[in-house]
Motif scaffolding. Structure first.
Motif, short mmCIF file in Angstrom:
data_model
loop_
_atom_site.label_atom_id
_atom_site.label_comp_id
_atom_site.label_asym_id
_atom_site.label_seq_id
_atom_site.Cartn_x
_atom_site.Cartn_y
_atom_site.Cartn_z
N GLN A 731 0.85 -1.19 0.00
CA GLN A 731 0.00 0.00 0.00
C GLN A 731 0.89 1.24 0.00
N CYS A 732 0.39 2.30 -0.60
CA CYS A 732 1.20 3.51 -0.77
C CYS A 732 0.32 4.74 -0.63
N GLN A 733 0.95 5.83 -0.17
CA GLN A 733 0.22 7.10 -0.03
C GLN A 733 1.24 8.23 -0.03
N THR A 734 0.77 9.42 -0.35
CA THR A 734 1.65 10.58 -0.26
C THR A 734 2.08 10.78 1.19
N ASN A 735 3.25 11.37 1.38
CA ASN A 735 3.84 11.46 2.71
C ASN A 735 4.42 12.85 2.95
N GLY A 736 3.60 13.87 2.66
CA GLY A 736 4.09 15.23 2.81
C GLY A 736 5.12 15.55 1.74
#
Length: 970
Positions: A731-736
């Motif tokens: 799973q992946c997501q933006t991180n600032g």
């Protein structure tokens, strides 16, 4: 080589207001840079220097950047003034498994270091000096006034270019004040504006460096202390002081004048330099010493040429007329235009004007403006402030006729409070300036050609760089009594035993010959995949879209390829339903944009009267935008696994290529090709078969260059989802923006989903007993943050899932580092003289006490193999050293999309893939007006400023067919 950059910085500081460069007002100084608020662990990269000039304190995050790496986790805790955790794993001994092999390293031992006391001083500046301009600071430090006051050259001083200095000589007062008049020293008349080029330097004694503390630490009689940190920091700077005065320095690398350039295209060139860094290491006979790591450094630089030619090179244009036409098309929406974005890579590039023969000024580019020489005006001091166009100014004063339509260059310097604009035609890029932006695909390909060298060639180059550093004749090393061996270290490595690797079927596995595993390559011919597709993913309704256009494939070529694909995939054990032997084949048109995928998907669904379960796209080239457009639609809109192929491979229709495609397709459909069986691990571990969960994590940041301070970083986390640790969820997501630690919310979202599924499907609802957390992409200074933030959050996540406190898994945390300069040169290697897979090095380059090692688990097809540096920073799971090393090595054979072991453990390798793939999921739609949901934005403080940057979350993957439960990212 460092000359032009220094002259430019000084010119910007010194250019008088009467200069015939146009503009208005005097020199506008930069605003004060405020210190960041102190934090125990910095959550962002590259903190700015504080404006206050207080003496250095390593417990302040901003002061830590002065430290050398390779202190280990304990050293960084000590540097921060914090207690070293008792849980920090120590080296348990050396691995005795496998067989011994001699390996030369590119490290060189320090035979002797100082015994006399050295004095450390803090350097600060008066308010008239812009302390953010490092080149200016060095210019002042090198002035005659400073040298005389410090007693040089009789007493040699070391200066770090910022705010630390060292000498074996103690000044006769606690603080020395020196006034430096740079105009007077260089024989220049004071500027008519009255602004003097005078600077005050304050040198204050802060502490003494006694090498007995370092000696006690190296002998194991004392732990890390502030004195040890001071000593390592001082020695690291002594090592660089001599080379920094002869060569162009970029961090810990040095580039020599006259090196042969290699053209990368786009106005960029590369040439080789030398990297050198100090580290404490463990020797093969158990001693703890200091060593120097020396390697070849590959640098990218702007080509020294006319700025106009460089602009055409960057934009891929043939002549100025094409550039003028492009500017005219972009003017209407200049600030958001692609052209302005492309030109932004020239920001901070130094240039010299050449419209006069007698005098030339140096400038630094700030930006390109849309106004040309006929549109931009300024108040001309020669005409009593009357406004005049840039065109008329150059025509009247120099009899130069500027070209219409070209944007002007705005430079960083201001004159009489106004901006300065210069014509492109009469500017030339200064030599030896580092190119900081991301290389494009063509440049990257050229850079690989330039950088990749076989081990014997690299080893010879390293020895040539050692000769270039000339340690024996370095005046600073001699002055402080430092002696370095010019013979490389030879380490007794171990070649770990390979596991058994079995293909299918599972009830009758076929084992790959051990000789193939040792050589690091095996074939798929005639092999059945070990685990079949998921029962629900037998291929029945699926489609193939062949994009038309130049280099596209014709229908006959598509039919021939698909026929071969079905035959080969079935041979490997792939399963097709009654209708799956003939997929729906349709053409695709890039002009359809985002609807290209929708048309192919819907047509396939209509053909089979069912939701498509797999889509294949044949593209004409390696266009990343087309690739991401396809993946975005398939992943987020339709939730269908997809495979993208290049037309040239479809046309070639070769069996080996198709087998490799089958590996990826099979993994996306729920299966895997092979599994390892260890003959060694069961004899090492005495644990009664504890359940183990493996988690991998990586954070990738935007490439450096224009706009990178606005773009998202991506955090990806993976989890093994079968008992053999072959298949992984991701799973992946933006991180600032440039936030290195995985955010708490991302950990809760990712680990929460995957751990819940893991417990329900693999362990009857129970949590694992052990978690092996493999983290990639962090520097030594951030190890503590991994423990104190990420591991804490993951444990909290288990608690939120209802796991009782006493049942929270025991964590073993391993950092996998690949950005280092250690290389192996085995006495007997493979056919290229690279290390054999399984080469383990634990001495000669490793930490004296902590639990780290270098492992080369792969075969380097090109160039010199780069081992992975693994460091265990927490070992609650009580892994034995040889157990952990063998596990990491054996799992490298289970990477689902290759027929060779990989260099990095699959858990973090897959995190790399997922982080890259999820760039296709970016949500670029404008934010609607009104109140945003809490999840609609992520804010972070960037590493380069104190601005708050909003980063949008990714589009969610479609949930219709359970795509997230597959290996969608491979």
């Amino acid at each position: 080589m460092a000359g032009p950059a220094k002259r430019r910085a000084q010119a910007e500081k010194e250019t008088p207001a009467t200069s015939d460069s146009h503009g208005s007002g005097g020199n506008a100084g930069r605003g004060a840079v405020h210190a960041s608020s102190p934090k125990s662990i910095p959550r962002v990269d590259g903190n700015r220097d504080p404006a206050d000039r207080a003496p250095i304190e390593y417990s302040r995050p901003n002061d830590l950047k002065n430290l050398s790496e390779f202190l280990g986790l304990a050293g960084w805790y000590a540097a921060r003034g914090r207690a070293i955790p008792e849980s920090l794993p120590q080296r348990q001994g050396l691995n005795t498994r496998g067989r011994e092999a001699l390996v030369a390293l590119n490290t060189f031992n320090v035979n002797k270091y100082p015994v006399a006391i050295v004095h450390q001083y803090d350097v600060s500046w008066g308010p008239e000096t812009d302390a953010t301009k490092r080149v200016l600071l060095k210019k002042i430090w090198a002035s005659k006034a400073v040298k005389e006051a410090l007693g040089e050259p009789k007493q040699l001083w070391i200066y770090d270019g910022n705010k630390l200095a060292w000498s074996g000589f103690k000044l006769n007062r606690d603080e020395l004040r020196i006034i430096v008049d740079l105009d007077k020293e260089q024989g220049r008349a004071p500027p008519s504006s009255g602004k003097k080029n005078v600077h005050k330097v304050f040198i204050k004694h802060t502490r003494t460096i006694d090498f007995s503390g370092l000696t006690a630490f190296m002998n194991g009689k004392a732990g890390w202390s502030g004195e040890c940190i001071d000593t390592i920091n001082f020695l690291d700077h002594v090592l660089r002081e001599g080379p920094s005065q002869k060569f162009t320095q970029i961090k810990k690398s040095f580039f020599q004048r006259g090196e042969q350039r290699f053209d990368l295209g786009g106005g960029v060139e590369a040439f080789k330099g030398v990297f050198a860094s100090l580290r404490p290491v463990l020797t093969g006979d158990g001693r703890k010493i200091l060593s120097i790591n020396v390697d070849v450094a590959n640098g990218t630089f702007w080509r020294a040429q006319p700025l106009g030619k460089a602009v055409l090179d960057v934009l891929g244009l043939g002549n100025p007329a094409q550039f003028v036409a492009l500017v005219q098309r972009s003017k209407a929406d200049w600030d958001r235009s692609k052209l302005k974005k492309d030109l932004a890579r020239f920001k901070r590039v130094g240039v010299t004007d050449n419209h006069r023969r007698d005098v030339q000024n140096q400038w630094t580019i700030d930006s390109f403006v849309k106004e040309d020489c006929h549109e931009a005006t300024f108040a001309d001091p020669d005409k009593n402030g009357k406004r005049i166009t840039v065109f008329d100014y150059y025509k009247d004063k120099y009899n130069i006729k500027l070209m219409a339509g070209l944007p002007l260059v705005k430079v960083t310097k201001k004159i009489r409070g106004g901006s300065v604009f210069l014509p492109i035609e009469y500017l030339k890029i200064d030599p030896n300036q580092r190119f900081n932006s991301k290389l494009d695909d063509k440049q990257t390909s050229q850079m690989i050609r330039f950088a990749v060298t076989l081990p014997n060639v690299r080893r010879q180059a390293i020895m040539e760089k050692v000769a270039l550093l000339d340690w024996k004749n370095d005046p600073y090393l001699r002055h402080f009594g430092i002696d370095i061996s010019t013979d490389p270290t030879v380490s007794k490595a171990r070649i770990l035993p390979v596991p058994q690797l079995g293909f299918g079927p599972a009830n009758r596995p076929s084992v790959v010959p051990g000789s193939d595993l040792v050589q690091g390559r095996w074939r798929l011919d005639g092999k059945k995949f070990f685990a079949p597709q998921s029962a629900s993913r037998t291929l029945d309704a699926w489609g193939v879209c062949a994009i038309q256009g130049k280099f596209g494939v014709n229908p006959e070529q598509v039919q021939a390829f698909i026929k071969n694909f079905i035959r080969i995939y079935e041979g490997h054990g792939g399963r097709f339903g009654p209708k799956g032997k003939q997929p729906y084949i349709c053409p695709g048109n890039l002009a359809d944009g985002g609807e290209l995928v929708a048309k192919a998907y819907n047509a396939t669904g209509n053909k089979f009267n069912a939701r498509p379960m797999f889509m294949m796209f044949i593209v004409n080239d390696r266009n990343v935008d087309v690739y991401r457009r396809i993946k975005k639609s398939c992943d987020c809109r339709f939730g269908v696994p997809s495979q993208v192929l290049q037309s040239k491979h479809v046309q070639a229709n070769q069996g080996q290529y198709i087998s490799n495609v089958c590996l990826k397709v099979h993994a996306k459909l729920g299966g895997y090709a092979a599994v390892t069986k260890s003959t060694l691990l069961p004899t090492i571990t005495k644990q009664p078969g504890p359940t183990t969960m493996i988690i991998g994590a990586d954070v990738s940041h935007p490439a450096p260059g224009a706009g990178s301070d606005e773009r998202a970083s991506f955090a990806a986390m993976t989890m093994a989802c079968d008992k053999d640790f072959v298949r992984y969820w991701a799973q992946c997501q933006t991180n600032g923006n440039r936030v290195e630690m995985v955010t708490t919310q991302n950990i809760y979202d990712h680990i929460g989903d995957m751990a819940k599924a893991w417990m329900s499907t693999l362990n009857q609802g129970h949590p694992p007993q052990r978690v092996l957390y493999i983290r990639d992409g962090v520097s030594e200074g951030q190890y503590a943050a991994v423990l104190e933030e990420e591991v804490r959050d993951i444990k909290d996540c288990f608690a939120k899932l209802g796991v009782a406190l006493e049942k929270i898994p025991k964590f073993t945390v391993v950092i996998a580092g690949k950005r280092h300069h250690i290389r192996f040169f085995p006495q007997k290697g493979d056919r290229n003289n690279n290390p054999i897979p399984g080469t383990l090095v634990e001495t000669g380059c490793t930490h004296p006490f902590e639990f780290d090692f270098y492992l080369c688990s792969h075969v380097a097809i090109k160039g010199t193999a780069r081992p992975i540096h693994y460091q265990c920073i927490l070992n609650e799971g009580m892994y034995k050293q040889d157990e952990l090393q063998q596990l990491l090595f054996e799992h490298s054979y289970q990477y689902v999309r290759s027929t060779s072991p990989v260099s990095l453990h699959p858990a973090v390798y897959y995190a790399h893939l997922a982080a890259d793939r999820c760039r296709a999921h970016t949500n670029e739609n404008p934010v609607s007006s009104g109140k945003k949901e809490a999840k609609a934005e992520k804010k972070s403080t960037t590493g380069s400023s104190n601005r708050s940057v909003e980063v949008r979350p990714l589009m969610e993957m479609a949930k219709v067919q359970g795509l997230k439960e597959t290996m969608w990212f491979v």
